[in-house]
Design an enzyme around this catalytic site. Structure first.
Site, PDB file in Angstrom:
ATOM      1  N   ASP A   1      -5.149   0.431 -51.238  1.00  0.00           N
ATOM      2  CA  ASP A   1      -6.165   0.999 -52.135  1.00  0.00           C
ATOM      3  C   ASP A   1      -5.674   2.294 -52.770  1.00  0.00           C
ATOM      4  OD1 ASP A   1      -7.540  -1.027 -51.006  1.00  0.00           O
ATOM      5  OD2 ASP A   1      -8.987   0.220 -49.921  1.00  0.00           O
TER       6      ASP A   1
ATOM      7  N   LYS B   1     -18.211  13.380 -51.684  1.00  0.00           N
ATOM      8  CA  LYS B   1     -17.368  12.226 -51.988  1.00  0.00           C
ATOM      9  C   LYS B   1     -17.839  11.409 -53.205  1.00  0.00           C
ATOM     10  CE  LYS B   1     -15.342   8.047 -50.127  1.00  0.00           C
ATOM     11  NZ  LYS B   1     -15.016   7.202 -48.998  1.00  0.00           N
TER      12      LYS B   1
ATOM     13  N   ASP C   1      -9.448  -1.549 -57.844  1.00  0.00           N
ATOM     14  CA  ASP C   1      -8.315  -0.690 -57.511  1.00  0.00           C
ATOM     15  C   ASP C   1      -7.872  -0.906 -56.071  1.00  0.00           C
ATOM     16  OD1 ASP C   1     -10.522   0.363 -56.365  1.00  0.00           O
ATOM     17  OD2 ASP C   1     -10.191   2.422 -57.012  1.00  0.00           O
TER      18      ASP C   1
END
Lengths: 340, 1340
Positions: free
Chosen positions: B934, B1005, B1180
């Protein structure tokens, strides 16, 4: 004694009126109070408590207080320009001030149940409450919904109406008044007019003289014969001026299933122009067949909801209440949010 | 100085004419493009219109068609493309409306023509053709429409003379100017052969056909290419009997078949049996392989199997009130949610069942006669994966896969095609059974009820169809009221009834309506289903058309037929261009629904309020009414509660499309924007909703082969084969069947429990709260239920695909991001879904693989912020936990794996690891587990590379480091440091104090991650509020705190990613300017109206892979359609409206980044495929076998570098500069500024000259004039151009001169035009992207 404010004082000291409009001319107030004949209900007013919601600059409050000398008069407003004005101009009068938010239901619980700053007496519903009176200025059109909710409270017998049949004197946008006072068959007839007609006797006391006033049903103007007010007698001076009306709202004593009535009026007024024989299906699956069978009146079935009187809606409510297969009317209250 | 004052207007006009007449040869060759003319000249598109000297904005359509910079330039063929196809979207609203109205007309006439022909309304068809003929812009392709009619008419004729007479008459008298094409000839040829007397002399036929063949210049080859008209037998006659065409003029499939046919005929005649025909087989190296292949394919495809489709009778019974049988599997059956959707899915999955005959064939599968290599246990279901895994050699496996692919072709068809007939049969069956049991049984059985409705509805339906027929035949011209009538004749009434019933039940509880649905959606859905049914019938009909005369042939011959069928199928899917107008769908739907509402009833019971007795009755099952939904009056169809109880009232997720399941065979590769994916249903390359502009660009790019690399990447994703992880299925199904909540699986819920109603005179605040709380309860209930349904669908599909080899066909969103087409069960799904999937192919772990498997396990667990060695160590430290997880996964609630970030995938990896470790040499283990790599905050990675930010690049691991950096931690630390600094000057800042103590990476985050995708301050506040809400408690206070922190987080990101930020701002500013601009060659008419320009320019760019990205954000317009239920408002797919500037701007930066990450993924996919890797991706997150991680890692780094080695921002700017070079921007400037005064003065002068107030159109025209002069090749013209001053030339650089403040507001401002100039690109930092190649933690 504090004398009423001149228009200039108000305009000089209050930079904004928050999209609301207020009558300032004391002599027009005098005419209004004469027309209201409040003494008939409140006698000499020595026991009268007045709740003055969205009192704004306080001109009406001041003149009322001077004239009737009620036992208690509490002004409620949380708009800073007004409360600042009170701070400097109304201190030392007989008026009491509260800066709690009149829009929030909790404010009233706070004043009446917790702080006990303003505690009206509870009276029997056989007569109009003779010791409690409510005044308000809700001329900012964004609060139209609030007026409708107040009317609803009369039907539910909650909020200030838990104390009995409390009269209210409310300034509102003329457009709102037109909706509330629209008689059957008129184009403005809506659920709001039904609520007003069913749960109250609403009387048009005064109206500003402008094009909006021409939207008012002719019959109402004729019957209620309101005082025509010039915009020159109001603040602010700004254009466009706010067309406003003053209504005296007197609650009726009603006893029928309000929930069912609410449901029926709502469902039928969505399709106000649809013949009842088609619209009845909206009351529940099989509605058309049920009402056709019970009413046995082809003529009635072919009329539409906009033409029904308050009494006719009450009749429909009773019939609906007796329907064994009526739907659960709370079902649609909680339709889920996620809209796929 | 040449001003208007210098010459009178006439002179200027004359000059202009002269310039145009000379067809000025300009410095820029692009200027000779045939774009529409400048204002005031002839209408665009007319032959007489002189070419403009101005560059058309989308002559610049060419821009994106230029070779992608990553490509070999010579590989791209130049495109000839009229900019007219594009200026429709950038011109004016009026222009677009007129042109799209034409397109809309053509589309609705097409669909009507199709319908009328199907229903044999010949006269009406001819009159529709006349209407089509009259649309001038459509004339070019009109012959295709005529061919439809011609083919239909010829079918009922009995002589060739009759046919030629008709065509001759029509094309001479009715449609003059239209000439035949190859298809017309093919039609005439086919029918001539059809009507030719059998066994008679062929001379007449030969002479007729010779004449036909000579009619078109394109010759016999083009005529023979019409395989949808000519049948196999026709070809035989043409080639063999008449000798009118040569073998090489036939399509290759036909050629092969004819050849094989001949060989077969000869061998049969010689009395030998055909055993071998190597020519039909794929090339193989060894003779041994060939013989293996032959014998194997014989077993799986013996001559007993015909090429006709598998009969789906067994598989197509839909039971609605009983459990539908599940596919026979040697696995635990699931306790299912009882929804209709579930039943539909189960029903579809039955397509995976094997017939006894098929089972027998598999059981006997062998490479050598007499040897049962699989030792199949008859008691168990067939598991292809086990069979495959037990094979020893690569050759055997390769062969097995080939045979399986072939074998699965027919199964794929039965998976994709659904049958409604079967549903009806089942209802009838249940009704009759219930009737035999008595009345109560009828009441109880839902199917019996449905049968009742069906039987009551059918006669009404037939009556309606008959009435429609009468209306059509009686109508003189098109009737508005019955415009849907021809469409009702297309599908038989029985089917229409069934479809209506099924659709309405399926739509229950959608659109936010608890017990019912929105009318608009219902009418469209039903209409669309009817259309789809019609289409799929057509498709099946066509499929067997060409090959209808073929029967009983050998296996080898059938292979050819299969191939021919496959290509035919693609042909038909690609040609399916007709869609019914929305209004027709709505009207057809509403007619059917009204009929059903009239007849469908349900038994009800209630209590009489007067007598208090129970009473019984019946009520309509559906009722149409209106209600307010979020303040909007909404038409709804309510389903009677008595019925919803029976349907179990479950919330259906979206609309279940049972045909979109994983595929058993390789998806059709993408070759055009409409061709790829499934075999029997059309899929679009781009998931787009009503954006004709996007479609036009994609189509043009596709035709020019500009996006072949995109196709390539998507095809790689589609070729990855998968199977279901059996061990995981066993564990999950065990948990599932307990019905209790577990991890993210919600438990089975009983009826919804509302809070009791407060007394009617309760305070309004109490009533409001009660409503709010109950709404929350309803929402939570609905969301849990829908979640359980969704997971159930996934599990049920997984169960059915146990042991199967399957594929996920992919398409993409408009930014180019890839998604599997099959919803529900795929690798993009939740943790549970992903854990159920493994690669079909296995690869030996090897040393690297074993290590990466461990790293993968640590990553899944959440230990991904430590160096690689640390992650391996983590796994080794937990070996006991891992063993325990595998041995007793459900032993207790505090199992180690349950605490993982992604528990299900963790468990799956534990299994894989322990299996490997069981081997003497774990490196020998054949691993199927996908291992993920990732990106660290991939959006920021792209931004950092674009901006060249050193700190940023290091924080998102673009720079080699010994350990992975954690950008979230980094931002959290920055915020903390900033707050501490702040407290020094404002020590009383309570909020700052709070966050200095409490901030952590988790709080920031989501905001950091979504910041690059344009999260707003409000969005960020809500994200942070979610994290801190529990800490603070009070709602208002928590929001205030969150808002404070959101600002701090934004500022902190800006510190580290400053250049990236400047780029983000630059993108936004470009978009703002483009959104406010119009074409300089806009036609005068559209500006003169209201003197107000329409903003039509959307932001368009080209990805490095050549994909044109068109932001689809425009104002929506809905069309009102009166149906017999109600008036519905439906979106108009042909509308081209002004752009929505706000959404264009908000969308651009994130969309641009997504277009880059999508390119990176597709580039990596293609490279990995070339290297022989299996590859999958979730945006991704890139997946491959453990052993191949080093190769994939190398590839993805190299591709990232290749992507960013070019300055993508500069490239974008160049593209914009070219695309928008002749645009002017509308803006405001202060009236009293120097520029404002000059412009006002010039306007005043122009007004005086014109003798009327000057308008925007005049200003634009003057500027056009100036530019024409400047671009002239005559020096004298250029000189005059230089002297000329216009309001626009005066406004040069206005955007840069004035501050943002000066450009805002109304008072004291004036509206001007200025040339659209995009801001200079911000300078780039020092980071060198090449270092990514060596960064271990870039993706890890």
């Amino acid at each position: 004694m504090i004398t009423p404010f001149s228009k200039k004082v108000l305009l000089d000291n209050i930079p904004t009126f928050y999209k609301s409009s207020f009558l300032v001319n004391p002599s027009v107030y005098e005419t209004i109070f004469q027309k209201l004949q409040l003494q008939k209900v409140y006698k000499d007013c020595t026991d009268l408590k007045v709740l003055d919601i969205y009192a704004g600059p306080g001109q009406q409050s001041l003149i009322f207080n001077e004239k009737f000398r009620p036992k208690q008069q509490l002004l409620m407003d949380n708009r800073p320009k007004f409360t600042n004005f009170w701070e400097t101009h109304l201190k030392g009068s007989h008026l009491q001030l509260s800066t709690q938010d009149p829009y929030s239901w909790e404010s009233y619980l706070m004043l009446m149940d917790y702080q006990k700053i303003f505690v009206p007496e509870t009276q029997d519903r056989s007569h109009i409450h003779n010791k409690f009176f409510v005044m308000a200025n809700v001329t900012d059109k964004k609060y139209e919904g609030l007026i409708m909710q107040w009317y609803n409270c009369i039907g539910q017998k909650n909020w200030v109406h838990r104390y009995g049949r409390v009269q209210m004197l409310v300034w509102m946008p003329t457009a709102t008044a037109v909706k509330l006072l629209a008689p059957p068959k008129s184009s403005a007839r809506s659920k709001a007019s039904l609520v007003a007609e069913t749960f109250t006797e609403s009387k048009l006391i005064a109206i500003t003289d402008d094009t909006a006033a021409s939207k008012m049903d002719k019959l109402i103007l004729q019957q209620h014969d309101p005082i025509m007010i010039k915009h020159a007698d109001t603040v602010p001076n700004k254009r466009p001026q706010i067309p406003m009306s003053l209504l005296l709202i007197t609650p009726r004593n009603v006893t029928f299933n309000k929930d069912n009535w609410d449901y029926i009026t709502k469902q039928l007024m969505i399709q106000r122009k649809t013949p009842f024989e088609d619209a009845a299906e909206a009351l529940g699956p099989g509605g058309r067949e049920y009402f056709t069978q019970v009413l046995q009146d082809k003529n009635f079935m072919s009329r539409n909801a906009a033409s029904f009187s308050a009494e006719e809606f009450i009749l429909l409510t009773d019939i609906f209440t007796n329907w064994p297969f009526k739907p659960d009317i709370f079902m649609s209250l909680f339709d889920v949010d996620n809209d796929d | 100085m040449l001003r208007f004052a210098g010459k009178d207007r006439l002179a200027v006009a004359a000059l202009r004419r002269r310039l145009l007449a000379r067809h000025i040869s300009t410095k820029n060759s692009v200027l000779c493009d045939n774009m529409s003319t400048v204002a005031g000249s002839a209408a665009p598109g007319t032959a007489a219109a002189p070419s403009s000297t101005l560059q058309g904005p989308d002559s610049l359509a060419k821009q994106y068609l230029q070779p992608g910079f990553l490509k070999d330039k010579s590989a791209v063929s130049p495109v000839t493309l009229s900019s007219r196809d594009f200026d429709i979207f950038t011109g004016s609203q009026i222009g677009a409306t007129v042109r799209m109205a034409n397109k809309r007309d053509v589309m609705s006439l097409w669909s009507l023509l199709e319908a009328c022909l199907q229903a044999n309304y010949n006269e009406r068809s001819l009159s529709i053709l006349k209407s089509l003929y009259n649309i001038e812009s459509h004339r070019r392709t009109f012959i295709d429409d005529y061919n439809l009619y011609c083919s239909h008419m010829c079918a009922s004729m009995t002589s060739t003379a009759e046919m030629s007479k008709m065509v001759q008459h029509d094309l001479t008298n009715v449609f003059p100017g239209v000439t035949m094409n190859a298809k017309t000839v093919a039609i005439l040829v086919h029918h001539s052969i059809r009507v030719a007397p059998k066994g008679a002399d062929l001379a007449d036929l030969k002479s007729d056909i010779s004449i036909f063949l000579s009619q078109v210049p394109s010759g016999p080859k083009a005529i023979c290419a019409n395989v949808d008209v000519l049948t196999y037998d026709d070809f035989k006659v043409l080639y063999r009997d008449l000798g009118l065409v040569k073998l090489q003029q036939l399509p290759s499939n036909i050629r092969d078949m004819l050849a094989a046919d001949e060989v077969e005929a000869t061998t049969a005649a010689a009395g030998t049996k055909s055993t071998d025909s190597t020519a039909t087989l794929p090339p193989a190296d060894s003779a041994e392989f060939n013989s293996l292949m032959n014998s194997a394919s014989k077993i799986l495809n013996p001559s007993a199997t015909t090429t006709t489709t598998i009969t789906t009778t067994e598989a197509s019974k839909v039971e609605l009130d009983k459990d539908v049988e599940t596919v026979e599997k040697d696995a635990r059956q699931l306790v299912n949610v009882d929804t209709l959707g579930m039943k539909v899915i189960r029903h579809t999955l039955l397509g995976l069942s094997l017939t006894d005959e098929q089972k027998g064939r598999i059981a006997n599968f062998s490479f050598n006669a007499g040897e049962n290599i699989f030792n199949l246990d008859e008691a168990k279901t067939i598991n292809f994966f086990d069979m495959y895994s037990s094979l020893k050699t690569p050759e055997e496996r390769e062969l097995f896969e080939k045979v399986l692919e072939d074998f699965n072709q027919d199964r794929q068809q039965s998976l994709e095609v659904r049958a409604t007939d079967a549903a009806k049969e089942r209802w009838r069956h249940d009704f009759e059974e219930a009737k035999a049991r008595g009345d109560i049984a009828i009441k109880k059985s839902l199917n019996a009820k449905l049968w009742n409705w069906y039987s009551d509805m059918l006669p009404l339906m037939k009556k309606e169809v008959a009435r429609c027929k009468r209306e059509v035949l009686a109508a003189k011209g098109p009737s508005k009221k019955y415009d849907y009538a021809p469409y009702l004749a297309l599908v038989n009434p029985e089917k229409m009834c069934v479809i209506t019933i099924l659709e309405l039940l399926k739509l229950n509880s959608t659109g936010g309506i608890a017990e019912g649905m929105r009318t608009a959606r219902a009418v469209i859905s039903v209409g669309k289903s009817i259309e789809m049914e019609f289409r799929s019938e057509q498709l099946l009909k066509n499929e067997s058309y060409m090959l209808k005369d073929i029967n009983k042939k050998s296996n080898e011959f059938k292979k050819y037929i299969r191939n021919a069928k496959k290509s035919l199928r693609s042909l038909h899917l690609d040609e399916a261009k007709v869609i019914w107008p929305q209004s027709i769908r709505a009207k057809v739907g509403s007619v059917l629904i009204s009929l059903l509402i009239n007849v469908a009833r349900v038994p009800v019971e209630g209590i009489d309020p007067i007598t208090n007795q129970k009473v019984y009755g019946d009520a309509p099952a559906f009722s149409h009414s209106y209600q307010y939904h979020s303040g909007i009056k909404l038409g709804v169809i309510r389903i009677h509660p008595a019925l919803t109880r029976q349907l179990n009232g479950d919330k259906m997720i979206a609309s279940v499309q049972p045909q979109l399941l994983p595929m058993l065979v390789k998806p059709r590769p993408w070759v055009s924007s409409k061709s790829g994916g499934y075999y029997y249903s059309q899929s679009n390359l781009v998931r787009t909703k009503d954006s004709p502009e996007q479609t036009a660009y994609i189509d043009a790019a596709s035709k020019s082969h500009a996006i072949d690399q995109v196709y390539d990447g998507l095809n790689v994703l589609g070729e990855t084969s998968w199977t279901v992880n059996r061990r995981m299925f066993d564990v999950i199904s065990q948990v599932w069947n307990t019905g209790k909540p577990f991890l993210e699986i919600p438990g089975i819920q009983q009826a919804i429990q509302y809070l009791p109603r407060p007394p009617s005179d309760a305070d309004p605040s109490v009533v409001n709260k009660w409503k709010e709380q109950n709404k929350e309860i309803a929402n939570e209930f609905a969301s849990n239920r829908s979640m359980r349904c969704d997971m159930n669908y996934k599990l049920e599909i997984a169960r059915a695909f146990l042991g199967e080899k399957f594929y996920f066909p992919h398409n993409m969103d408009f930014r180019g991001r890839a998604y599997p087409l099959s919803p529900h069960f795929n690798h993009l799904g939740n943790d549970m879904s992903r854990s159920l999937l493994t690669f079909w192919k296995g690869k030996r772990l090897g040393k690297d693989g074993l290590m990466w498997l461990k790293v993968h396990l640590a990553n899944l667990y959440g230990v991904n912020k430590v160096p690689i060695e640390g992650r391996v160590q983590f796994v080794e430290d937990h070996m006991d936990d891992i063993r325990n997880a595998v041995e007793n996964p459900l032993e207790s609630n505090d199992q180690w794996w349950l605490k993982s970030d992604k528990p299900w995938q963790t468990l799956a990896t534990c299994y894989e690891l322990i299996e490997a470790l069981k081997l003497e040499n774990p490196e020998d283990f054949i691993s199927h587990q996908p291992v993920h790599q990732d990106g660290t905050c991939n959006g920021l990675q792209h931004y950092a590379a674009l901006g060249g930010d050193m700190i940023g690049a290091s924080q998102v691991n673009l720079i080699p480091d010994v350990k992975p950096n954690d950008v979230y931690m980094h931002v959290a630390n920055n915020v903390k440091a900033n707050l501490i600094e702040k407290l020094k000057t404002k020590p009383d800042d309570e909020i700052a104090k709070f966050f200095v103590e409490n901030i952590n990476r988790k709080i920031v985050k989501q905001t950091v991650m979504t910041h690059v995708y344009g999260v707003t301050l409000v969005g960020a506040t809500l994200q942070i509020d979610k994290q801190i809400h529990a800490m603070i408690g009070d709602k208002k206070k928590s929001l205030a705190y969150a808002n404070y922190l959101a600002k701090e987080v934004f500022a902190a990101i800006r510190q580290s990613f400053n250049s990236a930020h400047l780029i983000q701002d630059w993108l936004g500013e470009c978009c703002t300017r483009i959104s406010k601009s119009i074409r300089l060659d806009i036609d005068r008419k559209s500006l003169e109206k209201n003197n107000k320009p329409d903003f039509m320019t959307s932001v368009i760019w080209t990805t490095p892979l050549g994909l044109p990205i068109v932001q689809p954000y425009r104002e929506v317009s809905k069309k009102q359609v009166d149906t017999n239920l109600q008036t519905v408002f439906i979106s108009d797919p042909f509308a081209v409206n002004q752009i929505n500037a706000r959404r264009q701007k908000a969308g651009f930066p994130p969309n641009f980044i997504h277009s880059l990450d999508a390119s990176h993924m597709l580039m990596s996919a293609s490279k990995c495929y070339k290297d022989g890797l299996e590859f999958a991706s979730v945006h991704d997150s890139y997946w491959t076998h453990a052993a191949d991680i080093p190769t994939m890692n190398k590839n993805l780094r190299e591709q990232f570098v290749a992507l960013h080695e070019v300055d993508l921002i500069e490239r974008l700017k160049n593209e914009f500069d070219e695309r928008y070079q002749n645009y002017v921007k509308v803006m405001k400037i202060p009236t009293d500024s120097e520029m404002g005064i000059k412009i006002s003065k010039l306007r005043q002068e122009m007004t005086e000259q014109l003798g009327r107030p000057v308008n925007f159109a005049d200003e634009i025209e003057a500027e056009q004039q100036r530019l024409a002069l400047l671009q002239s090749t005559q020096e004298e013209d250029v000189e005059r151009g230089k002297q000329m001053v216009t309001t626009i030339s005066l406004a040069e650089n206005a955007d840069e001169i004035f501050t943002n403040e000066e450009k805002k507001g109304d008072s004291g401002r004036m509206v001007i035009f200025t040339r659209l100039v995009l801001p200079e690109i911000p300078s780039k930092g020092d980071f060198d992207v090449a270092s990514v190649k060596d960064s271990t933690y870039f993706f890890s």
